[in-house]
Enzyme design. Sequence first.
Site, PDB file in Angstrom:
ATOM      1  N   GLU A  51       0.938  -1.064  -0.063  1.00  0.00           N
ATOM      2  CA  GLU A  51       0.003  -0.085   0.091  1.00  0.00           C
ATOM      3  C   GLU A  51       0.990   1.233  -0.003  1.00  0.00           C
ATOM      4  O   GLU A  51       1.376   1.783   0.882  1.00  0.00           O
ATOM      5  CB  GLU A  51      -0.922   0.079   1.141  1.00  0.00           C
ATOM      6  CG  GLU A  51      -1.896  -1.263   1.345  1.00  0.00           C
ATOM      7  CD  GLU A  51      -2.904  -0.938   0.163  1.00  0.00           C
ATOM      8  OE1 GLU A  51      -3.206   0.027  -0.304  1.00  0.00           O
ATOM      9  OE2 GLU A  51      -3.524  -1.910  -0.366  1.00  0.00           O
ATOM     10  N   CYS A  81      -2.049   9.284   2.458  1.00  0.00           N
ATOM     11  CA  CYS A  81      -1.487   8.787   1.246  1.00  0.00           C
ATOM     12  C   CYS A  81      -2.533   9.387   0.053  1.00  0.00           C
ATOM     13  O   CYS A  81      -2.029   9.337  -1.165  1.00  0.00           O
ATOM     14  CB  CYS A  81      -1.513   7.182   1.294  1.00  0.00           C
ATOM     15  SG  CYS A  81      -2.879   6.391   2.049  1.00  0.00           S
TER      16      CYS A  81
END
Length: 503
Positions: free
Chosen positions: A210, A244
């Site tokens: 991720e 993110c």
Amino acid sequence: MNNLSEVVNTARKAFNREVTKPLDFRVKQLKAFHQLLEENGSELVSALQKDLKKPYPEALLAEVESTKNQIKGALFDVHKWVQPETTETNIILLFDKTYIFPQPYGVVLIIGAWNYPFLLVAVPLLGAIAAGNCVIIKPSEKAPATAKALSSLIPQYLDKDCFHVVTGGVPETTALLNERFDYIFYTGSPAVGKKIREASNKYLTPCTLELGGKCPVYIDDEVDIELAAKRIIWGKMLNLGQTCVAPDYILCSKKTEERFIELAKKVLLEFFGAEPENSPDLSRIVNEEHFERIIKFLNCGKIAVGGDYDPKEKYIAPTILTDIKESDSVMQEEIFGPVLPILRATTPDEAIKFINKREKPLTLYLFSSNKNVLDQFLMSTSSGSMCVNDTVVHLSVDSLPFGGVGMSGMGTYHGKYSFDTFSHKRSVLVRSLNAIGEYLGKARYPPYSNAKTRLLKKFLVKRPNLIPPYLSELLIFVFGMLTALTVKEIFAIVPNETLPRPL
């Protein structure tokens, strides 16, 4: 246990004893995890505030409560997730059983990130628990208070043989990666993600990465710009841009840029007051290294809003940059801070061309009420996810898989997708030993002939599944009657295999 090999070996022995496989054990651990949050939510929030000066609502809702809700979702549905999934078959295997059996990988490693240091460990952890794995957890050393809380609390609530927390920095992470795991789950930067992938190749260990990247925002000229400004500024300044999926840069026309800047000033005043450095609702940059990296971006283009900073507080004001060139440093890496550059794109085609010249982002944001524009972005761009007319909130929908594509990552999680990530989907065929099944497949045996080949070709050709599985027993009965079998013989050949019961 200071010896990392011993830690991994303890977990391996527990998995080999099949401690984690029974459904009752998984449910018990999930409930214990939920209890940990119920009884220690305040302690975790305090740790998050120490590490990042997170505002209380952000720490509570985005990390603690979000995790609690995902645990509840797993408790509601894990009994369904573990069920074998039946599949279609071809004519030759018409009277046999085929299914997919979800199986835990074994001992998995979860490496967390510092920007959401609890959430990004907890959500994959609950998926690994639900799937029946043992877990080694490595929290980020850049959020030491949260790492300390995790290492203290998890052994108090979860099984001590099956679930372990390893603290430390790069040396400990490197040492862990030298151990053999059955799955690795990493959240962090693409640069470190490449190293994780290299380490996983030693044993061909599957992994989820991720990562991140520069998440673009395109605003068309016809959208409600006031609402767009509020939602973009909120998503960008959440955790002071250290998210993110934070909007990384804006693409829009000159007219929309001018209007956006005007409205952004009003929104920032409404959100954080005339002195945002004194606002209790703004986080701080995690450390000096990242602070120094981000303030260099302030030399790019022109500062239209903000630009102030305080090294002692690791504070950077919400900042908007204009007159940005593609070659500027602010466009060469993920910003991960409260700096928002705006670049010119007068049409959707220009914006799409600009986005597609770069690595595929984790998320793409589009602000438009025009369905044709939406369809154009859906068909002509690629990103891990896409959010239309808002930012960040798509992460709250656990029925959507979350993950990247290309340099923004591989693999997905959230909700059932977390369970799927930590489960090997084992294919199973159980053939019956009855006469009909053997009759249908006997053309496969030598000696071969053209007639046998033609027959098998017809049997194996892909066609719609016209015969539901529950009719197979009836067809066996009818076939038996037509071939003059006795009643005793008919019932002797009806398959009675059943799918395995949930553990």
